[in-house]
Design a protein around this motif. Structure first.
Motif, PDB file in Angstrom:
ATOM      1  N   LEU A  89       0.839  -1.210   0.000  1.00 14.18           N
ATOM      2  CA  LEU A  89       0.000   0.000   0.000  1.00 14.18           C
ATOM      3  C   LEU A  89       0.869   1.252   0.000  1.00 14.18           C
ATOM      4  CD1 LEU A  89      -2.742  -1.110   2.543  1.00 14.18           C
ATOM      5  CD2 LEU A  89      -3.106  -0.622   0.118  1.00 14.18           C
ATOM      6  N   ALA A  90       1.978   1.203   0.727  1.00 16.40           N
ATOM      7  CA  ALA A  90       2.879   2.357   0.808  1.00 16.40           C
ATOM      8  C   ALA A  90       3.588   2.615  -0.521  1.00 16.40           C
ATOM      9  CB  ALA A  90       3.906   2.149   1.917  1.00 16.40           C
ATOM     10  N   SER A  91       3.709   1.580  -1.365  1.00 20.70           N
ATOM     11  CA  SER A  91       4.404   1.738  -2.646  1.00 20.70           C
ATOM     12  C   SER A  91       3.645   2.638  -3.617  1.00 20.70           C
ATOM     13  CB  SER A  91       4.647   0.376  -3.288  1.00 20.70           C
ATOM     14  OG  SER A  91       3.438  -0.126  -3.858  1.00 20.70           O
ATOM     15  N   GLY A  92       2.331   2.683  -3.489  1.00 20.52           N
ATOM     16  CA  GLY A  92       1.534   3.568  -4.327  1.00 20.52           C
ATOM     17  C   GLY A  92       1.124   3.011  -5.682  1.00 20.52           C
ATOM     18  N   GLY A  93       1.682   1.883  -6.094  1.00 21.30           N
ATOM     19  CA  GLY A  93       1.339   1.313  -7.391  1.00 21.30           C
ATOM     20  C   GLY A  93       0.535   0.034  -7.260  1.00 21.30           C
ATOM     21  N   PRO A  94       0.000  -0.466  -8.378  1.00 18.41           N
ATOM     22  CA  PRO A  94      -0.754  -1.721  -8.346  1.00 18.41           C
ATOM     23  C   PRO A  94       0.105  -2.859  -7.783  1.00 18.41           C
ATOM     24  CG  PRO A  94      -0.917  -0.687 -10.504  1.00 18.41           C
ATOM     25  CD  PRO A  94       0.112   0.080  -9.725  1.00 18.41           C
ATOM     26  N   PHE A  95      -0.525  -3.806  -7.105  1.00 16.19           N
ATOM     27  CA  PHE A  95       0.219  -4.909  -6.509  1.00 16.19           C
ATOM     28  C   PHE A  95      -0.659  -6.133  -6.309  1.00 16.19           C
ATOM     29  CE2 PHE A  95      -1.471  -2.570  -2.874  1.00 16.19           C
ATOM     30  CZ  PHE A  95      -1.985  -3.580  -2.084  1.00 16.19           C
ATOM     31  N   THR A  96       0.007  -7.237  -6.024  1.00 16.49           N
ATOM     32  CA  THR A  96      -0.634  -8.490  -5.629  1.00 16.49           C
ATOM     33  C   THR A  96       0.098  -9.004  -4.404  1.00 16.49           C
ATOM     34  OG1 THR A  96      -1.269  -9.045  -7.891  1.00 16.49           O
ATOM     35  CG2 THR A  96      -1.161 -10.865  -6.320  1.00 16.49           C
ATOM     36  N   PRO A 109      -4.458   1.559  -7.194  1.00 17.73           N
ATOM     37  CA  PRO A 109      -4.840   2.827  -6.567  1.00 17.73           C
ATOM     38  C   PRO A 109      -6.040   3.458  -7.262  1.00 17.73           C
ATOM     39  CG  PRO A 109      -2.758   3.032  -7.759  1.00 17.73           C
ATOM     40  CD  PRO A 109      -3.160   1.610  -7.839  1.00 17.73           C
ATOM     41  N   ALA A 110      -6.839   4.163  -6.460  1.00 15.09           N
ATOM     42  CA  ALA A 110      -8.015   4.888  -6.960  1.00 15.09           C
ATOM     43  C   ALA A 110      -8.180   6.135  -6.104  1.00 15.09           C
ATOM     44  CB  ALA A 110      -9.258   4.006  -6.891  1.00 15.09           C
ATOM     45  N   ALA A 111      -7.543   7.241  -6.524  1.00 17.48           N
ATOM     46  CA  ALA A 111      -7.542   8.498  -5.758  1.00 17.48           C
ATOM     47  C   ALA A 111      -6.949   8.230  -4.372  1.00 17.48           C
ATOM     48  CB  ALA A 111      -8.929   9.110  -5.702  1.00 17.48           C
ATOM     49  N   ASP A 112      -7.679   8.518  -3.291  1.00 18.10           N
ATOM     50  CA  ASP A 112      -7.160   8.254  -1.945  1.00 18.10           C
ATOM     51  C   ASP A 112      -7.766   6.960  -1.385  1.00 18.10           C
ATOM     52  OD1 ASP A 112      -9.663   9.371  -1.798  1.00 18.10           O
ATOM     53  OD2 ASP A 112      -9.227  10.640  -0.069  1.00 18.10           O
ATOM     54  N   ALA A 113      -7.988   6.018  -2.304  1.00 16.93           N
ATOM     55  CA  ALA A 113      -8.521   4.707  -1.948  1.00 16.93           C
ATOM     56  C   ALA A 113      -7.775   3.644  -2.747  1.00 16.93           C
ATOM     57  CB  ALA A 113     -10.017   4.644  -2.264  1.00 16.93           C
ATOM     58  N   TRP A 114      -8.077   2.408  -2.438  1.00 19.59           N
ATOM     59  CA  TRP A 114      -7.526   1.270  -3.184  1.00 19.59           C
ATOM     60  C   TRP A 114      -8.676   0.393  -3.621  1.00 19.59           C
ATOM     61  CZ3 TRP A 114      -2.544   0.349  -4.592  1.00 19.59           C
ATOM     62  CH2 TRP A 114      -1.577   1.190  -4.031  1.00 19.59           C
ATOM     63  N   ARG A 115      -8.694   0.017  -4.879  1.00 18.15           N
ATOM     64  CA  ARG A 115      -9.690  -0.912  -5.414  1.00 18.15           C
ATOM     65  C   ARG A 115      -9.111  -2.316  -5.247  1.00 18.15           C
ATOM     66  NH1 ARG A 115     -14.259  -0.508  -7.539  1.00 18.15           N
ATOM     67  NH2 ARG A 115     -14.116   1.735  -7.823  1.00 18.15           N
ATOM     68  N   LEU A 116      -9.766  -3.113  -4.398  1.00 18.72           N
ATOM     69  CA  LEU A 116      -9.259  -4.438  -4.058  1.00 18.72           C
ATOM     70  C   LEU A 116     -10.120  -5.551  -4.640  1.00 18.72           C
ATOM     71  CD1 LEU A 116      -8.421  -4.066  -0.241  1.00 18.72           C
ATOM     72  CD2 LEU A 116      -6.935  -3.682  -2.193  1.00 18.72           C
ATOM     73  N   THR A 117      -9.444  -6.586  -5.091  1.00 19.61           N
ATOM     74  CA  THR A 117     -10.088  -7.817  -5.528  1.00 19.61           C
ATOM     75  C   THR A 117      -9.424  -8.957  -4.777  1.00 19.61           C
ATOM     76  OG1 THR A 117     -10.476  -6.912  -7.737  1.00 19.61           O
ATOM     77  CG2 THR A 117     -10.602  -9.310  -7.502  1.00 19.61           C
ATOM     78  N   GLY A 139     -14.196  -3.659  -3.973  1.00 18.65           N
ATOM     79  CA  GLY A 139     -14.466  -2.258  -4.273  1.00 18.65           C
ATOM     80  C   GLY A 139     -13.354  -1.342  -3.808  1.00 18.65           C
ATOM     81  N   ALA A 140     -13.647  -0.054  -3.845  1.00 20.38           N
ATOM     82  CA  ALA A 140     -12.673   0.969  -3.441  1.00 20.38           C
ATOM     83  C   ALA A 140     -12.759   1.182  -1.939  1.00 20.38           C
ATOM     84  CB  ALA A 140     -12.941   2.268  -4.181  1.00 20.38           C
ATOM     85  N   LEU A 141     -11.636   0.950  -1.258  1.00 24.67           N
ATOM     86  CA  LEU A 141     -11.571   1.106   0.187  1.00 24.67           C
ATOM     87  C   LEU A 141     -10.610   2.237   0.520  1.00 24.67           C
ATOM     88  CD1 LEU A 141     -11.341  -2.679   1.096  1.00 24.67           C
ATOM     89  CD2 LEU A 141     -13.383  -1.250   1.019  1.00 24.67           C
ATOM     90  N   PRO A 142     -10.977   3.126   1.450  1.00 24.46           N
ATOM     91  CA  PRO A 142     -10.124   4.264   1.804  1.00 24.46           C
ATOM     92  C   PRO A 142      -8.736   3.819   2.276  1.00 24.46           C
ATOM     93  CG  PRO A 142     -12.295   4.465   2.824  1.00 24.46           C
ATOM     94  CD  PRO A 142     -12.218   3.090   2.225  1.00 24.46           C
ATOM     95  N   ALA A 143      -7.714   4.413   1.702  1.00 27.67           N
ATOM     96  CA  ALA A 143      -6.332   4.044   2.016  1.00 27.67           C
ATOM     97  C   ALA A 143      -6.022   4.215   3.497  1.00 27.67           C
ATOM     98  CB  ALA A 143      -5.364   4.878   1.170  1.00 27.67           C
TER      99      ALA A 143
END
Length: 158
Positions: A89-96, A109-117, A139-143
């Motif tokens: 999450l701290a890296s700021g880019g997409p991850f698995t 990332p999605a603005a100040d949230a993260w879209r998680l699957t 869905g998008a969860l607040p970072a």
């Protein structure tokens, strides 16, 4: 009071009826149902409740839900998963990030949230074989909330 899930560490990702939760339930030896079951088993309620060290993964994606135990999972592995998730999450880019063979989290990332699957893979059932993997769109969860929840989870494990 519920006989299960009393004070164990829990990481809940999602909202409402769409979530994935990794938790270590505890059985309350003071619960009347536990006392009755212990008496029937011929052991003390404390023996019946045990150490409460079996991890469980629960999930719900609206119409479907499930849960399964994770035999052999340990606190150190749960903490390692949470630590990897924090770092990603701290890296700021997409991850698995993966937790063993049973849970994979894909995030972007999605603005100040993260879209998680989440991809949930139940362990093989001795009678039925492997249960089908399930994809849960969290869905998008607040970072900030994700990071706070991870910190609380890791603190509960310490």
């Amino acid at each position: 009071m519920s006989p299960i899930v009393v004070g164990g560490p829990e990481l809940f990702l999602g909202a409402g009826d769409v979530y994935v939760a990794l938790l270590r339930p505890k059985i309350d030896p003071a619960d009347p149902g536990v006392r009755q079951a212990a008496e029937q088993a011929g052991v003390t309620p404390e023996e019946f409740a045990g150490s409460g060290d079996v991890w469980t993964l629960m999930y719900e994606d609206g119409p479907g839900h499930g849960e399964f135990e994770l035999p052999g999972a340990r606190d150190v592995e749960a903490d390692g998963f949470a630590e990897q998730l924090q770092a990603a999450l701290a890296s700021g880019g997409p991850f698995t990030v993966e937790a063993g063979d049973f849970l994979r989290i894909d995030a972007r990332p999605a603005a100040d949230a993260w879209r998680l699957t989440a991809r949930v893979t139940p362990p093989e059932d001795e009678e039925d074989g492997a249960a089908a993997p399930r994809t849960v769109e969290l869905g998008a969860l607040p970072a900030a909330q994700l990071l706070a929840d991870l910190e609380d989870f890791r603190r509960a494990l310490a």
